[in-house]
Structure formats: C-alpha cells, structure tokens
Write a protein that holds these residues in place. Sequence first.
Motif, PDB file in Angstrom:
ATOM      1  N   GLY A   1       0.795  -1.140  -0.041  1.00 19.50           N
ATOM      2  CA  GLY A   1       0.032  -0.170   0.043  1.00 19.50           C
ATOM      3  C   GLY A   1       0.657   1.139  -0.167  1.00 19.50           C
ATOM      4  O   GLY A   1       2.069   1.294   0.505  1.00 19.50           O
TER       5      GLY A   1
ATOM      6  N   PRO B   1      -0.966   8.252   0.624  1.00 17.73           N
ATOM      7  CA  PRO B   1      -1.648   9.201  -0.241  1.00 17.73           C
ATOM      8  C   PRO B   1      -0.884  10.551  -0.257  1.00 17.73           C
ATOM      9  O   PRO B   1      -0.809  11.506  -1.083  1.00 17.73           O
TER      10      PRO B   1
ATOM     11  N   GLY C   1      -3.329   9.984  -5.639  1.00 18.34           N
ATOM     12  CA  GLY C   1      -4.433   8.917  -5.705  1.00 18.34           C
ATOM     13  C   GLY C   1      -4.745   8.045  -6.835  1.00 18.34           C
ATOM     14  O   GLY C   1      -5.025   7.018  -6.721  1.00 18.34           O
ATOM     15  N   HIS C   2      -4.101   8.656  -8.103  1.00 17.97           N
ATOM     16  CA  HIS C   2      -4.182   7.765  -9.119  1.00 17.97           C
ATOM     17  C   HIS C   2      -3.064   7.035  -9.266  1.00 17.97           C
ATOM     18  O   HIS C   2      -2.689   6.056 -10.275  1.00 17.97           O
TER      19      HIS C   2
ATOM     20  N   GLU D   1      -5.919   0.817   6.662  1.00 13.66           N
ATOM     21  CA  GLU D   1      -7.006   1.030   5.729  1.00 13.66           C
ATOM     22  C   GLU D   1      -7.995   1.574   6.596  1.00 13.66           C
ATOM     23  O   GLU D   1      -8.831   2.614   5.836  1.00 13.66           O
TER      24      GLU D   1
ATOM     25  N   GLY E   1      -8.021   5.135   6.725  1.00 15.89           N
ATOM     26  CA  GLY E   1      -8.053   5.884   5.806  1.00 15.89           C
ATOM     27  C   GLY E   1      -6.806   6.654   5.243  1.00 15.89           C
ATOM     28  O   GLY E   1      -6.649   7.670   5.034  1.00 15.89           O
TER      29      GLY E   1
ATOM     30  N   ARG F   1      -3.353   3.459   0.627  1.00 15.08           N
ATOM     31  CA  ARG F   1      -4.156   3.029  -0.543  1.00 15.08           C
ATOM     32  C   ARG F   1      -3.449   1.895  -0.977  1.00 15.08           C
ATOM     33  O   ARG F   1      -2.231   1.808  -1.329  1.00 15.08           O
TER      34      ARG F   1
END
Length: 342
Positions: free
Chosen positions: A118, A121, A126-127, A199, A202, A205
Amino acid sequence: MVKRRVVLGWGLAASCGAPAALAAPVGTVPRVRVVVQNSKQIKQLPLILANRLGYFRSEGLDVQLQDLPAQAHSLPNVAQFPAEVFAGTFERTVLLHAQRRPHQAFVLMSRAPQVVLGVSPNALPGHATLKDLVGCSIGVAASGTLSHRVARLMLLRAGLRPTDVNFVEVANADRALEAFHLGEIDALSYTDPVITRLELGGVIRVVSDTRGLRDSDHVFGGPVLCTCLSASREYVEQNGEVCQALTNGVVKALKWLHTATPSDLITHVPESHMGGDRAVFLAAFNKSRETLATDGTIPLQGPVNVIRALDRLQLNLSLAGVVPAETYTNRFAQRAKAQFKV
C-alpha cells in the motif's frame, strides 16, 4: 490415534531428517514440537486453533509450538533453523531441496501469502500505480523475508526492478505503523493486522494485494501455496502416524475457520493474535479467510508456481534440480478430507 512416542531433538542432525520416533510407554501422549514462522499471523491460525481447540489432543498428540526467532525469518536463515516439523512458508521446503536436503510439505494451511503493498496518499497521488513507485521507499519486515520477496514480485509484474526503489526494514508491527505515519516511508509491504488498521484509518491506498485468491494468482501467475506443515522426507516416511495426526488436526481447524462466526473467533483466537484490537482483527480475517486452505491438499500447480517465483527473484539459488512433485505429499490430507468430509 498415534501409538508411538515422538522425541524431537533440536540439533542440526534432526533438521536434516534424523529419525526420532520411539515406542511410547503405555498411557503416555506423544509430544511433538513444531517450529512456527510468524505465529501471530492469520495464515497460522489453522495450527494455533488446532492446538487450542484440542484437535491435536483428540488425535493422540501433545503438540508444543516454538516460535521461530525474529532474526531467523529471512529465507536462508529459515532453511538453516533446525526443525523436524516446521509450520511456515513452502519456500523453505524448496530451498532445502535445492540444498539436497529433501523435505516434504504434508498439509496446506494457506493458499496465498496475505502480503499487501500500500502507498501513502501524502507521498503519491490518488491515481498512482506500482509503476509510480520508482525512487520511493518501501517498508518491509526485513531483507529476504516474505514481505520483501512478495513486494519484489509485485514490482516485477509492473516492469520495475528491485533497484528502482529503496527497501527500508521496519522490523515489527509497531515500527511499521510509526514509520508510515511519520512519513519515513512512502509505501509499505506488510501483512495484517497492520494493513487493515491503516485502511480503516483511511491513511493507506492498496495497490497490490494477496489477501484474495484472484489477486494472489495475478501476482504469482497462478495458484500458489504458502503456509504448510513440512518435515524431512525421511521423517515423513518413518513417522506417518504423527504426520496423519497433525494433518487431521489442521484439517479440522480449517473446517472450523471457514464457518466460524465473529463470536467464535473472539472466543477462541488468543488475544495476543488480535494485535490489540478485536475489530481490526475481525476485519483483517474477513479479508483473508478465502485464502485459507479448505481441505489441506496441495494443488498440482502450486509448487511449480512457487519455484518459478523464486527463480524470477534471482536469489542465487540453484533450483534446476528441484522436482515439484517431490516437494510435497497429499496422502495424509486426502485421508483427512475423506474422514472429515471437507
């Protein structure tokens, strides 16, 4: 029921397959010591619960679990650590075969490594994908450990080389969480409950995940096997009753785990295995439950794919002489499958 007493030594000769089964005095219960790799991870629950729920005892065994020392978790060290019965990654069995010390896995507990990669962010947009990790720092348990090897495979799938990133050792769960929260690492390759905790907060990702069979198959190019019970081929041949009893206990625990309710898990899983938070543990377990083996049998293609993965990692191992069919046996699991109708 096992009718022989098993005395397990801890010298190097024992790990190489020295026989250890002796006649049991009347009224005694054979004692078996099992060395356990990462005992508090979800993929070891079949073993932990088989012992805790009394399944081994009902098979006539007194099973004692010994944690593998933290400093022994890299693959070469795992292979060198003496153990007549070992609960850990199948890769150890492959490496021992490569060293001409034939071992066999005899019951499967997990069908995927349950390792997750992971990203933060804050460090990556984010992408971002795996290809965007070039130049980033990735936290792993230690060099040569499962989290490190799986991260390297994930990067290779994305066309990256290990030298394209910086791997940082974060030796335990607390240190991994601290390093991630402080921004000392840009990404983390780790197991649960650490990843699920992040996760739920938050703050991570997931970009690659082996907690599900489909995603794991994508990383490895097909089905694999991870945690299993194994022993030297000589030990398996000379102690078939012990191996059958161990297999029976594990298969019963697997059946229990696939139908266990949250209340069942909270009641029977040791608190020390929940990482200090029951809700996080339950969420993590639900993400990984499908990767637990169903009946203990080892899939035909699994060993082949594990060997291919090790070969891709270029670990300076000579795997050419390793015959996949010689690295495992399903005879005990097939009997247990029929007996317990799983």
